[in-house]
Design a protein around this motif. Structure first.
Motif, short mmCIF file in Angstrom:
data_model
loop_
_atom_site.label_atom_id
_atom_site.label_comp_id
_atom_site.label_asym_id
_atom_site.label_seq_id
_atom_site.Cartn_x
_atom_site.Cartn_y
_atom_site.Cartn_z
N GLU A 347 0.85 -1.20 0.00
CA GLU A 347 0.00 0.00 0.00
C GLU A 347 0.88 1.25 0.00
O GLU A 347 0.68 2.16 -0.79
N ASN A 351 0.79 3.58 -3.26
CA ASN A 351 0.20 4.90 -3.07
C ASN A 351 1.25 6.00 -2.96
O ASN A 351 0.92 7.14 -2.69
N ILE A 353 3.26 6.66 -0.70
CA ILE A 353 3.40 7.28 0.61
C ILE A 353 4.85 7.18 1.04
O ILE A 353 5.37 7.98 1.81
N GLU B 83 5.08 12.36 -6.68
CA GLU B 83 3.96 11.43 -6.72
C GLU B 83 3.29 11.46 -5.37
O GLU B 83 3.86 11.03 -4.38
N GLY B 85 0.58 10.71 -2.37
CA GLY B 85 -0.21 9.59 -1.87
C GLY B 85 -0.25 9.62 -0.36
O GLY B 85 0.67 10.10 0.29
N LEU B 86 -1.35 9.14 0.18
CA LEU B 86 -1.52 9.11 1.63
C LEU B 86 -2.20 7.81 2.00
O LEU B 86 -2.77 7.14 1.15
N TYR B 87 -2.16 7.47 3.28
CA TYR B 87 -2.87 6.28 3.73
C TYR B 87 -4.36 6.51 3.52
O TYR B 87 -4.93 7.46 4.05
N GLN B 143 -1.79 16.82 1.79
CA GLN B 143 -0.40 16.37 1.83
C GLN B 143 0.57 17.54 1.95
O GLN B 143 1.61 17.44 2.61
#
Lengths: 553, 317
Positions: A347, A351, A353, B83, B85-87, B143
């Motif tokens: 994940e 994603n 992260i 890029e 993205g987060l949980y 973010q």
């Protein structure tokens, strides 16, 4: 321009404040990882489902024994000799059932005395019965039937029962002989009778018993010339040469798993023809009976126990088998952790992260945080399982759970628990590192699935060999497997109850610990580089390069 | 120049035969807003990743906030990667607070700071929503907030404007100005020149991994001479003598209708040249103008001038 250091000397020395920082960050990551896992529905499903299935099976199996429907069978005795033997078989089977239920009832409702054995009574017949029941069910049943069955037993046991004991409920008969359905011509040949009965056997037609329509369980067909098929030592020859035509008594049934009726009838018929045989040879039947009931007890003794306590109890037998349960527990828990290790890492990778994380934490901190957080998730699951076990025992107490309490005592008092804790943690550390490294190389679970396949096959080996190892815990196979680090936690747990040689315990532990350190170190290297990789998982050669590359992306 | 927060010295990064970053040196003064400009694949993200010590250069040195590795001073740096993205399952406030704690804030501080930022940048209604329920642009704003929650001295934003609508681009520009007003240094990369033009004091322009420009916005404008377009029927030769005029070219005739005999002329003038003076000259010399266009070269023109051909070639390679 002056630079303090160059790139070759990066991440300067680990001062104590840096260590505290690392620890703080690792714990923060572990904490988040743990909370996120514990918050998912899947986690609670796993926590609840396993005990539910376990207790469900336990409950059902203890209920199902009495819950089998009454079976109806039809007897066509063309020889007109064995109807009474079949009847005796049914009676005997029923009495056996009554006796078992009564013994359970007696154990449940006896006056409370110390120990788990049945109370010593002053009544020698009851004592004899109880003793027989524990050692030789056939003799016990003979004694039971000859002594007067349930009435006699109730009368003898009454003084020893608790005052508030509920009355004993006699179980209903499990096999009932039904009338031959009208319209069946019993004077026809056996083949024709079977032909006529086929719709009933296939459950296309049903029997009529007291106005109720019930399925036919079995058809017992005894041909006229059945005595010609009796097998005697000197007639074995003909048995060998004969073709496939049915011989002797024909037992027709569509249910091949419930063999109680056929066994009972076989025993009873043999009994009947042997009596004829004794009579025809002029042997006193009573003497034969008493000879048959003579027996030599065989006590199981364990040389590893203290003098005077060598007798092997149920608890001892269980202790030998308990490690298998622990191996299973390690395996199931590891499988659950693997899921989290892969999906959480993937994940973060898919994603994106990971990049923000890596600006705030080092890859090692991230990896350690994940290992700890997911490890805590696994431990929570196991603790929840054990807690539910205790709750279950508190809520549901019966004869069966008395056995479970014994089991629990064995588990908690034995030396197995420290072994379990140790091998559980080692197993987790060993495999979690590998799975985390694999997760760091993959962008999707699908990619990961193909990479973990070989490891999964390796993991199945200790589970498959579990019962062989339990039977021969210090044998060659067990010893060899113990020295293979990937199997060590499982196999050594498996052997824990059998006092493995000291060299095995210490040696394999050292090898295992070295292996864990090496695996975590290697995984750390792969993780550090894999985590920022995009695209296909690397081939073996690239992987080797990743491990060897030093301080380079 | 005031104290530098970031210095790069001859930094190179190669991936196999491909040189992602080729000998880049730069120095970023404290408190400035610094733009990394360049076409796609120019090496902006690679440079930023090296600055953050996520990847390491093959050669050259980097000094961030006085340290050889950003890892040592990571709590003084805020980073928004290219890029985003987060949980997905986490709540908006919780994820901002989580990154705050990772950067050394206490739980309490991180929480109150998270709510404060959400309030200030118009996201307080979403504080308790899960990330997965937000739109992409909204997630990106969250973010950005997560990257500055610990009030870092140096904020590095990689393509912060991409994917935002004009209103939110405005909000983000305001956020960058707020950071700058607060004395924080901001580096951001973009390929949209307008943002850089409005926000940056200094610019770095790279293409194919090489630095092609490093300096103030005014310096950048000076790269392309100013251009004046005249339309007249008279001779323009006399303009040649005016100080500051570099060249005069006749533009190709326009096919669309124009008064007969009139021509269009293109004048390139020096930065310091005053257009008023040229206009004055025309009037006093009797040059009748039917058009006088003076355009300040935009950063976009500079960008196209410096990397245009290469970038196009790159695109169709």
């Amino acid at each position: 321009m002056m630079f303090l250091c160059t790139w070759s000397a990066r991440r300067p020395g680990s001062t104590s404040s840096a260590n505290i920082m690392t620890m703080r960050v690792t714990l923060l990551i572990a904490n988040r990882e743990y909370l996120e896992n514990v918050k998912t529905k899947g986690f609670w499903l796993g926590v609840l489902l396993v005990p539910l299935i376990f207790f469900g099976i336990f409950y059902l199996s203890s209920r199902l024994a009495t819950a089998t429907p009454t079976r109806y069978f039809v007897l066509v005795d063309k020889s007109e000799q064995y109807a009474s033997a079949v009847d005796a078989a049914i009676q005997r089977e029923h009495q056996r059932h009554v006796m078992q239920d009564f013994m359970a009832y007696l154990q449940e409702n006896r006056q409370q005395t110390a120990g788990t054995t049945l109370p010593q009574t002053s009544n020698s017949r009851l004592n004899e019965l109880i003793d027989d029941f524990g050692n030789d069910e056939v003799s016990a049943l003979d004694g039971w039937v000859e002594g007067g069955g349930l009435d006699m037993a109730l009368q003898m046991a009454r003084p020893y029962l608790r005052e508030d004991a509920p009355p004993f409920e006699e179980p209903r008969p499990q096999f009932i002989q039904a009338e031959i359905p009208s319209g069946i011509d019993t004077s026809a040949s056996p083949d024709q009778i079977v032909e006529q009965m086929r719709p009933y056997l296939a459950d296309e037609r049903r029997l009529n018993v007291d106005g109720e329509r019930v399925p036919l369980f079995a058809l017992i067909l005894i041909p006229e010339d059945v005595n010609e098929d009796i097998v005697r030592p000197d007639s074995l020859q003909t048995l060998m040469t004969d073709n496939n035509a049915p011989r002797g008594v024909q037992y027709w049934t569509a249910n091949l798993t419930d063999t109680r009726l056929s066994n009972a009838i076989q025993t009873s018929l043999n009994d009947a023809i042997r009596q004829q045989e004794y009579a025809s040879r002029g042997i006193n039947i009573q003497q034969v009976r008493s000879v048959q009931r003579t027996r030599m007890p065989v006590s199981q003794l364990d040389p590893n126990k203290a003098e005077g306590e060598e007798a092997v109890s149920f608890a001892d037998t269980f202790r030998q088998w308990a490690p298998m349960g622990f191996v299973y527990l390690i395996f199931i828990s590891l499988m659950q952790s693997v899921q989290y290790l892969l999906s959480n890492t993937i994940e973060e990778k898919s994603n994106r992260i990971i990049e923000v994380l890596l600006a705030s934490v080092t890859p090692s901190e991230l990896m350690m945080g994940k290992l700890l957080g997911i490890g805590a998730t696994g431990i929570t699951t196991i603790v929840a399982w054990i807690a539910s076990f205790f709750v279950f025992l508190q809520v549901y107490q019966s004869v069966e759970t008395a056995m479970l309490v014994d089991i629990l005592d064995v588990l908690l008092s034995s030396e197995l628990l420290p072994y379990f804790v140790f091998y559980y943690l080692c197993c987790y550390a060993l495999y979690a590192g590998i799975f985390l490294a694999i997760g760091s190389l993959c962008n999707t679970l699908k990619e990961a699935q193909s990479l973990i396949m070989p490891l999964m096959l390796v993991l199945v080996v200790p589970v498959l060999t579990m019962s062989f190892v339990a039977q021969d815990p210090n044998g060659t196979m067990a010893r060899i497997m113990s020295w293979i680090p990937l199997f060590t936690p499982f196999t050594m747990m498996n052997r824990a109850a059998a006092q493995p040689p000291m060299v095995d315990i210490v040696g394999t532990t050292i090898v295992l610990l070295i292996c864990i350190v090496a695996v975590l170190w290697l995984s750390g290297r792969i993780f550090r580089q894999g985590i920022l990789r995009t695209g296909q998982p690397p081939r073996i050669v690239e992987l080797w390069r990743m491990i060897r590359r030093r301080g380079q992306q | 120049m005031s104290e530098s927060v970031l210095k790069l010295h001859d930094v190179c990064k190669r991936y196999g035969d491909f040189t992602a970053v080729d000998n880049i040196s730069l120095s970023i003064p404290k408190g400035s807003v610094y733009g990394f400009l360049g076409p796609n694949g120019a090496g902006k993200t690679t440079t930023i990743r090296m600055i953050l010590d996520i990847i390491r250069p093959d050669t050259g040195q980097i000094e961030v906030l006085g340290s050889p590795s950003a890892m040592n001073v990571r709590h003084r740096i805020g980073y928004l990667p290219e890029e985003k993205g987060l949980y997905k399952k986490m709540k908006v406030w919780a994820i901002i607070a989580y990154f705050g704690t990772l950067q050394g804030l206490s739980r309490k501080q991180a929480r109150s700071k998270a709510f404060e930022l959400l309030e200030r940048y118009g996201l307080s209604d979403f504080a308790n929503s899960a990330i997965e329920s937000l739109s992409k642009g909204m997630g990106q704003k969250v973010q950005v907030l997560a990257s500055i929650v610990h009030e870092p001295e140096l904020v590095i934003l990689d393509e912060p404007f991409s994917g935002l609508d004009p209103v939110n681009q405005e909000v983000l520009e305001q956020l960058i100005r707020d950071l700058s007003d607060n004395g924080q240094t901001v580096i951001f990369s973009t390929h949209v020149m307008q943002h850089a033009e409005r926000l940056c004091e200094r610019l770095l322009l790279i293409t194919k991994g090489r630095k092609v420009f490093d300096g103030t916005v005014a310096d950048a404008h000076a790269i392309i001479p100013r251009r004046i377009v005249l339309e007249t029927c008279e001779s323009v030769d006399s303009l040649q003598g005016i100080d500051g005029v570099l060249s005069i070219n006749r533009l190709p005739p326009d096919p669309t209708g124009r008064p007969a005999g009139s021509c269009q002329w293109e004048l390139y003038v020096r930065e310091q040249a005053d257009p008023q003076e040229i206009l004055q000259h025309c009037f006093s010399n009797g040059v009748t103008l039917s058009r006088f266009d003076f355009t300040q070269a935009s950063l976009h023109d500079v960008f196209m001038h410096l990397v245009g051909t290469e970038a196009r070639e790159h695109k169709f390679r």
